[in-house]
Design a protein around this motif. Structure first.
Motif, PDB file in Angstrom:
ATOM      1  N   LYS A 190       0.855  -1.193   0.000  1.00 21.29           N
ATOM      2  CA  LYS A 190       0.000   0.000   0.000  1.00 21.29           C
ATOM      3  C   LYS A 190       0.888   1.239   0.000  1.00 21.29           C
ATOM      4  CE  LYS A 190      -3.545  -2.226   2.849  1.00 21.29           C
ATOM      5  NZ  LYS A 190      -4.369  -2.105   4.049  1.00 21.29           N
ATOM      6  N   TYR A 191       0.311   2.363  -0.367  1.00 20.17           N
ATOM      7  CA  TYR A 191       1.080   3.603  -0.419  1.00 20.17           C
ATOM      8  C   TYR A 191       0.346   4.731   0.287  1.00 20.17           C
ATOM      9  CZ  TYR A 191       3.771   1.305  -4.099  1.00 20.17           C
ATOM     10  OH  TYR A 191       4.542   0.445  -4.812  1.00 20.17           O
ATOM     11  N   VAL A 192       1.135   5.683   0.792  1.00 19.61           N
ATOM     12  CA  VAL A 192       0.577   6.915   1.330  1.00 19.61           C
ATOM     13  C   VAL A 192       1.137   8.057   0.487  1.00 19.61           C
ATOM     14  CG1 VAL A 192       0.495   8.483   3.295  1.00 19.61           C
ATOM     15  CG2 VAL A 192       0.467   6.034   3.677  1.00 19.61           C
ATOM     16  N   ALA A 230       0.774   0.817   5.264  1.00 21.33           N
ATOM     17  CA  ALA A 230       1.666   1.120   4.142  1.00 21.33           C
ATOM     18  C   ALA A 230       3.081   1.355   4.650  1.00 21.33           C
ATOM     19  CB  ALA A 230       1.176   2.373   3.413  1.00 21.33           C
ATOM     20  N   ASN A 231       4.078   0.933   3.859  1.00 18.25           N
ATOM     21  CA  ASN A 231       5.462   1.163   4.254  1.00 18.25           C
ATOM     22  C   ASN A 231       6.164   2.171   3.377  1.00 18.25           C
ATOM     23  OD1 ASN A 231       5.142  -2.169   4.517  1.00 18.25           O
ATOM     24  ND2 ASN A 231       5.735  -0.980   6.318  1.00 18.25           N
ATOM     25  N   GLU A 232       5.454   2.685   2.405  1.00 20.62           N
ATOM     26  CA  GLU A 232       6.133   3.575   1.483  1.00 20.62           C
ATOM     27  C   GLU A 232       5.266   4.782   1.203  1.00 20.62           C
ATOM     28  OE1 GLU A 232       7.693   1.287  -1.678  1.00 20.62           O
ATOM     29  OE2 GLU A 232       8.564   3.018  -2.692  1.00 20.62           O
ATOM     30  N   GLY A 233       5.892   5.944   1.130  1.00 20.00           N
ATOM     31  CA  GLY A 233       5.112   7.146   0.890  1.00 20.00           C
ATOM     32  C   GLY A 233       5.768   8.059  -0.119  1.00 20.00           C
ATOM     33  N   PHE A 272       9.070   2.649   7.336  1.00 23.76           N
ATOM     34  CA  PHE A 272       8.461   3.592   6.385  1.00 23.76           C
ATOM     35  C   PHE A 272       9.545   4.312   5.603  1.00 23.76           C
ATOM     36  CE2 PHE A 272       4.561   5.348   5.022  1.00 23.76           C
ATOM     37  CZ  PHE A 272       4.801   6.644   4.625  1.00 23.76           C
ATOM     38  N   ASP A 273       9.408   4.309   4.279  1.00 26.89           N
ATOM     39  CA  ASP A 273      10.327   5.049   3.411  1.00 26.89           C
ATOM     40  C   ASP A 273       9.566   6.160   2.724  1.00 26.89           C
ATOM     41  OD1 ASP A 273      11.896   2.004   2.595  1.00 26.89           O
ATOM     42  OD2 ASP A 273      12.791   3.685   3.672  1.00 26.89           O
ATOM     43  N   LEU A 274      10.186   7.306   2.609  1.00 21.69           N
ATOM     44  CA  LEU A 274       9.506   8.459   2.040  1.00 21.69           C
ATOM     45  C   LEU A 274      10.297   9.008   0.869  1.00 21.69           C
ATOM     46  CD1 LEU A 274       7.031  10.152   2.498  1.00 21.69           C
ATOM     47  CD2 LEU A 274       8.257  11.462   4.217  1.00 21.69           C
ATOM     48  N   HIS A 275       9.609   9.241  -0.260  1.00 21.52           N
ATOM     49  CA  HIS A 275      10.261   9.832  -1.421  1.00 21.52           C
ATOM     50  C   HIS A 275       9.557  11.122  -1.795  1.00 21.52           C
ATOM     51  CE1 HIS A 275      11.486   5.645  -1.833  1.00 21.52           C
ATOM     52  NE2 HIS A 275      10.230   5.328  -1.876  1.00 21.52           N
ATOM     53  N   ILE A 276      10.319  11.995  -2.447  1.00 20.57           N
ATOM     54  CA  ILE A 276       9.691  13.203  -2.981  1.00 20.57           C
ATOM     55  C   ILE A 276       9.563  13.036  -4.484  1.00 20.57           C
ATOM     56  CG2 ILE A 276       9.950  15.675  -3.354  1.00 20.57           C
ATOM     57  CD1 ILE A 276      11.388  15.895  -0.815  1.00 20.57           C
TER      58      ILE A 276
END
Lengths: 547, 641, 159
Positions: A190-192, A230-233, A272-276
């Protein structure tokens, strides 16, 4: 953790720069060094939007003293007196502003002024946005800690539902319910997504949050990931917001270093990993599914819905998409509880809202107040009245796709339900306040030009309808309109709503509809008398050519 | 299953069915412009909008999945008003000047939809600015004035053909169709397959040759088989007044599912060869017209007198019936060789191997349509058997990888993940080496790359792709000349087995398989024959072929068209072309296909089969076993069905 | 001729650098195009061809994406690009007079580049600094609260 004993913010907006703000800033750097204060006093630039008449100005914290307008030669004295010796320099302080006009009707509200209440903008403009330590000192990552150590994911969602928080991007969809949909969809991935594509004309509230308090968004997204599974955003931020991009990137790196992002946050097992992801200039990418298409590397053309992103979103996986302002409310709600949040605003619309004030008023800018304030109060108290004592003619609420309301609707409380009942949309909270100087045909032309330019082109009604409406309005403004044009405009606005593929097309017709509803006589004057009552339209009689 | 009620009628459909398809099931037609059953729904034209109870706005039925107990209305005043609005918008966007458009009067979905809504005029004027007309392509014309931006052509070019030449550039009202980076269609990567022409709902994309030749309501349609190559795509041949109007792909044909290539769709439209109309015999050095009886008896005489000293050559475009008759004649008179016009070593090798193999080693074309790794060897599939390349290319967006092994650059190179160029002599050795790597009999990729002068990382990538593939398709072409076709073929078969893949060989023409199964050698040899009997049908043969037979003193030719061969022949017998006769053919993967005649031939011209039967009758040849019997017993690399 | 060749090679080099930066991943097409747009000032056809062949993306899809987004230019621009906000808030703040002053001074219509290659004038939608309208951007610099008589001074800052 480093802490500084004082903070100096120097204004950096275009008006200030034009008045020498860069030189003032350089002087501060020099003076702080020569007084050997540079290690204990932080110096940064702030893009203020409220105080152009005192620019360039400087705010010194923690006393929150405002000095301005400043000349470069004033700096030495200021540093020596206030920062070195600790004595406020009163003769350099900016003059205090007085409220103008009478506000006697306020007594009907039990004597309380609808005062600003900063929840999402609590830290913006006060802390150093490049310092994670400042954030943490000011209750930063406290909510995340509480969630990961004390709460189950469904408890987080229940809390949000309880708080009545509604989406602040414009649609006003109950946030807790949306989180519940994503949480309830089974999937391996899932994604945020944070929708930071803020492109609605008149809206810059998200920019203030992103530039002033980037960590608040990061914290909220990690919490969201935990709640929905979710683990990825992704933070999708519009290409023009370069300063916000830099600040966010910096904040993400800091959060990673501190262990708030990555594997096993707070030893909870949650990762959780976050990308721009940076946009490239497209208003339509603020629409959820167009945003997703853009992240996937394609044209920002909205998908057909259903299915909705909550079940089939990014890469066809369940995706949660929230606006920046919505996310900025998450941590405060978790820290202070649902009842606290509901104590602000109205029963249908809890919490605060950032309204941006624009147009023919004395003071433009952004305010954060509990929901339910009226337009009259905004104009009188925060906008400091109409410019040159002009009369309020109309206001557009909610950006270019919002409603146009005449002056007699200015006492409707600005919350989701009251506005809906009055047939008005609140949208993003942008308030474009117009005086008698504004011609409705001219305004409609500008608005339709915007939609025509920003239409993605996928569906016929929006791609062609906006074009046709713009051309009809242009001809009317040249004195070449006919009564049949009014019928065509009415049709276009009605069918734009009924037949378009997405919100852009659906709302493109609202300003037209409202203008024909409330200001039909003025439009007819252009057509029948060949006159522009406001004296704005060219009315040249020359036939325009269109491609 | 979910229940839906449309206009008062209720039915149950599978979950995931769209409202549009549910309506069709109930016999309710909802008008569409941008929808096509073979393409993913787009939801852009908005003509298919329906009123769903409980929904805020109207919904597109082409994209909306049915949810349980949905109630839908398609025939209300609101829907009709919405459709009129959409149509009025479309008519005002560009220049839809119906009176001079070739599809006006029945063939235009836009016009038909407007008439269905009782529209009689344009409610809103367009801007009267001209849009470009791109007439740069030899077959396809793109008139932007008539484009409604439905994107059916873009989707067809991508999803059905995998070529992705067409796209849409700019946005909003500036949107416009574009080829590659903005090239005229004739200079672009367009392969001329014409699938876009077939799906375009207006007169925006049309073809030069059928424009203004006849409307779909005026033409006759014959479902038959394309004779362009061995694949045997199903086609609809549109004719009018006994003239060929247009060839379209048959959407219901299993092999090609509606797609065609340039060879099948457009080449027949530009047939420029001169027709042979009367039988002729060379008298006093000149070919003189004669009767059929005269020509046939002269032919019979010559065959009888050159018994044992003549060779027979037949085109692989001839039907099973004709080829069977031809072989019977040659056998009865001890022809010292019977061969086809093809001369393809690969095909010979394939059938030789089939003889020594106890079962079919090839798969069906259908089985390669969903592979995730395509290995193409020995042919430029963007020139020959093009539809096979469509099947491979269109899987690329889903993640399929293409690997090409050939001795020269091919059109697939743009699409291939890896292209290994290797000279003809070393191809079988390379394939064996790759097989060894797969089977882990050897692991030294660098050494192998060095041996065959290949880029190491390319070879490593090839190995990576093959090992991680779930379903491999191996396509072996026949058009390249191999030094040792048998060796290459054997290596390919063993590699295919190692990879557990699906192998198809493209072979040559429509009836190469049939001819081989009847025992006709693929390669004709020129020897000391004094007489050659040629059943050429309507085949167009290259100079190199004609030169092979220059030295033979006496030639008897059955042909549809005048050619250097017929100009030098001694007896010439005119036969029908492929559109004028039916028959059975066996395509590349063993399917027995039946073709039907779509046009009536000129009176003096008869079919291949009939002309050979006439000859057989005069030669007193008894009826031999039918071709079906041969086919049951002959060795074959493919399963016949 | 040599100048043009040099440009072509530079375009291809820049394209490759951008592709490498994003590891050739197909879904990073937009950031890759953004990088090229930033470095060269626009996205040349040569760059698009290079991306197409390296990343196995059809050319039509690349131009489809590149020409969709307003921040990308697919044609050569002037040395300085002006983006003037035409949205409603700036309009109500008086942007029409400022825009007239701008077009008169430059003698350009929106979309045009000056013949000396110095200026490209474009109009843009809301930039998110609405309370200091009228707003315009020159390259990366934002100007707010502009009055018509400030135009000559602002333009004079640029070579």
């Amino acid at each position: 953790m480093k802490t500084k004993r004082s903070m100096v913010l120097v204004s950096n907006d275009p008006h200030s720069i034009a008045n020498g703000a860069d030189e003032v800033f350089n002087r501060f750097t020099k003076e702080l060094k020569s007084f050997n204060l540079h290690k204990e006093i932080s110096l940064s630039k702030v893009f203020d939007i409220n105080s152009t008449d005192i620019s360039p100005f400087v705010i010194v914290y923690p006393e929150a003293v405002i000095y301005g307008p400043l000349k470069p030669d004033d700096v030495h004295h200021l540093v020596e007196e206030h920062l070195f010796k600790g004595r406020i320099v009163s003769e350099m302080q900016a003059p205090k502003k007085e409220l103008s006009g009478t506000i006697s009707w306020v007594s009907a509200r039990k004597g309380t002024l609808p005062a600003e209440q900063r929840i999402v903008l609590e830290r913006a403009g006060i802390i150093d946005p490049d310092s994670i330590e400042d954030y943490i000192i000011n209750d930063g990552y406290l909510a995340l800690g509480k969630v990961l150590t004390e709460m189950k994911s469904d408890e987080v969602i229940s809390l949000l539902k309880e708080s009545n928080l509604r989406g602040r991007g414009g649609a006003g969809f109950p946030t807790g319910v949306k989180w519940g949909f994503v949480a309830g969809t089974k999937s391996d991935k899932k994604y945020v997504i944070c929708n930071a594509d803020e492109s609605e004309p008149g809206t810059f509230k998200d920019r203030l949050i992103l530039e002033g308090d980037p960590h608040s968004i990061i914290e909220a997204m990690i919490i969201a990931g935990y709640a929905v599974g979710a683990n990825e955003g992704y933070i999708y931020i519009r290409g023009e917001y370069t300063l916000a991009q830099t600040r966010l990137l910096n904040a993400i790196n800091q959060a990673k270093e501190m262990g708030f992002l990555g594997e096993d946050i707070f030893n909870s097992g949650h990762k959780f990993d976050l990308h721009i992801h940076i946009g490239a200039g497209a208003y339509i990418c603020g629409e959820e599914t167009a945003l997703i298409e853009s992240i996937e590397g394609k044209r920002g053309e909205p998908r057909s819905r259903p299915p909705y992103p909550t079940t089939n979103g990014l890469w066809n996986k369940p995706t949660l998409i929230n606006n920046v302002e919505t996310l900025a409310n998450i941590a405060p709600i978790i820290r202070n509880g649902a009842e606290w949040f509901k104590s602000f605003g109205t029963p249908s619309s809890a919490g605060t809202k950032v309204y941006t004030i624009l147009g023919n008023v004395n003071a433009t800018g952004a305010i954060e107040v509990p929901m339910g304030i009226t337009l009259r109060e905004v104009i009188a108290i925060y906008a400091k009245g109409m410019k040159n004592n002009a009369v309020l003619k109309l206001a557009q609420t909610g950006g270019s796709s919002g409603s146009i309301i005449p002056a007699n609707l200015q006492d409707v409380p600005m919350d989701y339900d009251s506005y809906t009942n009055a047939g008005v949309t609140m949208g993003s909270g942008a308030l474009l306040i117009c005086s008698e100087e504004t011609c409705v045909v001219d305004l409609a032309k500008v608005l339709l030009n915007f939609f025509r330019f920003e239409s993605c082109g996928k569906c016929n009604p929006c791609r062609i309808g906006n074009q046709r409406a713009f051309q009809i309005l242009t001809r009317i403004s040249e004195g070449l309109g006919s009564i049949k044009d009014l019928d065509n405009l009415q049709d276009i606005s009605k069918w734009l709503y009924e037949t378009s593929n997405c919100g852009l097309g659906q709302t493109a017709g609202s300003p037209l509809k409202d203008i024909l509803n409330y200001f039909r006589a003025e439009v007819e004057a252009h057509i029948i008398q060949k006159e522009c009552p406001a004296g704005v339209c060219p009315m040249s009689g020359k036939s325009p050519t269109f491609n | 299953m979910v229940k839906i009620t449309i206009d008062g009628k209720t039915t149950e459909v599978e979950r995931g069915t769209t409202v549009l398809n549910a309506a069709r099931k109930l016999g309710i037609e909802i008008p569409t412009l941008c929808d096509h059953p073979e393409l993913t729904p787009y939801g852009g034209c908005r003509l298919c909008l329906v009123d769903v109870e409980g929904a805020k706005t109207l919904q597109t039925s082409c994209t909306l999945p049915v949810s349980n107990d949905m109630v839908v209305h398609t025939d209300t005043q609101k829907i009709h008003d919405a459709r009129k609005f959409i149509l009025s918008m479309i008519f005002s966007e560009r220049n839809h000047f119906c009176p001079y458009c070739q599809v006006s009067g029945g063939d235009c979905d836009l016009q038909n939809s407007a008439y269905a809504e009782d529209m009689t005029h344009w409610p809103i004027m367009p801007n009267w600015q001209p849009y470009p007309v791109d007439a740069s392509h030899p077959f396809i014309i793109l008139d932007h004035n008539r484009c409604i931006l439905c994107r059916l052509c873009v989707r067809a070019c991508g999803e059905l053909v995998g070529n992705f030449t067409l796209g849409v550039e700019e946005s909003g009202a500036e949107s416009t169709l574009v080829a590659d980076l903005g090239l005229p269609l004739g200079e672009s990567s367009c392969v001329g397959c014409g699938t876009c022409v077939q799906v375009c709902p207006t007169g925006s994309i049309i073809d030069r040759w059928s424009a203004y030749q006849g409307k779909e309501t005026e033409v006759d349609t014959t479902k038959t088989i394309c004779r362009g190559c061995s694949i045997g795509c199903g086609i609809d041949v549109l004719t009018r007044d006994n003239r060929l109007v247009r060839i379209e792909g048959d959407w219901d044909a299993e092999i090609n599912g509606g797609v065609l290539c340039e060879v099948g769709r457009f080449h027949p439209m530009v047939e420029e060869r001169e027709r042979l109309l009367t039988p002729m015999i060379r008298t006093n050095g000149k070919l003189k017209a004669t009767s059929w009886d005269g020509a046939i008896s002269a032919t019979a005489e010559k065959i009888i007198s050159s018994k044992g000293k003549f060779s027979g050559v037949a085109s692989t475009r001839l039907s099973m019936e004709a080829l069977n008759e031809f072989k019977a004649i040659c056998d009865a008179f001890d022809a010292d060789s019977i061969a086809t016009t093809e001369g393809c070593a690969a095909i010979s090798a394939i059938f030789d191997l089939a003889e020594s193999s106890d079962k079919a080693f090839e798969s069906k074309i259908d089985e390669i349509k969903d592979a995730d790794c395509y290995l193409i060897i020995g042919e430029d599939t963007t020139k020959d058997h093009q539809v096979v390349s469509f099947f491979a290319k269109r899987q690329i967006p889903a993640g399929a990888k293409l690997i090409q092994i050939s001795d020269c650059p091919t059109g697939i190179d743009n699409f291939a993940n890896e292209s290994l160029t290797i000279d003809k002599k070393s191809q079988s050795k390379l394939i064996n080496a790759i097989g060894n790597l797969i089977a882990r009999k050897s692991v030294d990729v660098e050494k192998i790359a060095k041996t065959f002068k290949l880029n190491v990382s390319s070879l490593k990538n090839v190995m990576r792709i093959m090992s991680s593939a779930n379903k491999v398709a191996v396509i072996f072409g026949s058009r390249c000349e191999f030094d040792d076709a048998t060796a290459v073929l054997e290596s390919i078969i063993s590699l295919n087995t190692l990879l557990n893949g699906k192998l198809i060989t493209t072979k040559g023409n429509i009836n190469s398989v049939g001819a081989s199964m009847l025992g006709i050698n693929n390669i004709a040899t020129t020897d000391n024959s004094e007489v050659v009997l040629m059943a050429l049908g309507d085949e167009e043969l290259p100079q190199s072929f004609s030169r092979k037979f220059e030295k033979i003193p006496f030639s008897i030719i059955f042909s549809s068209y005048i050619s250097p061969l017929t100009a030098n022949a001694d007896i010439v017998l005119p036969v029908q072309n492929w559109l004028e006769q039916g028959g059975h053919f066996i395509n590349a993967d063993g399917q027995i296909l039946e073709a039907k005649a779509a046009l009536e031939a000129p009176e003096t011209v008869i079919s291949n089969e009939e002309s050979l039967l006439k000859l057989a009758a005069v030669l007193n040849i008894k009826k031999q076993q039918g071709w079906e019997e041969f086919v049951k017993k002959a060795p074959t690399p493919v399963t016949i069905n | 001729m040599i100048e043009k060749m040099k440009n072509d090679l530079d375009f291809i080099k820049t394209a490759n650098k951008a592709v490498d930066m994003y590891h050739g991943k197909k879904d990073e097409l937009i950031p890759i195009l953004m990088k090229i747009n930033q470095e060269i000032g626009f996205i040349p056809k040569e760059a698009m061809e290079e991306i197409s062949s390296r990343m196995h993306i059809p050319q039509s899809q690349i131009i489809s994406v590149a020409s969709f987004y307003h921040m990308f230019f697919t044609k050569q621009t002037g040395r300085h690009v002006i983006k003037f906000c035409k949205s409603a808030p700036c309009h109500v703040a008086g942007s029409r007079e400022v825009f007239n002053a701008l077009t008169n001074k430059l003698e350009l219509e929106p979309g045009e580049t000056s013949s000396d290659g110095k200026w490209t004038l474009t109009t843009t939608s809301c930039l998110g600094v609405c309370s200091v309208g009228p707003v315009m951007m020159v390259d990366e610099d934002i100007y707010g609260n502009i009055t018509p008589n400030q135009i000559p001074d602002i333009l004079a800052k640029y070579e």
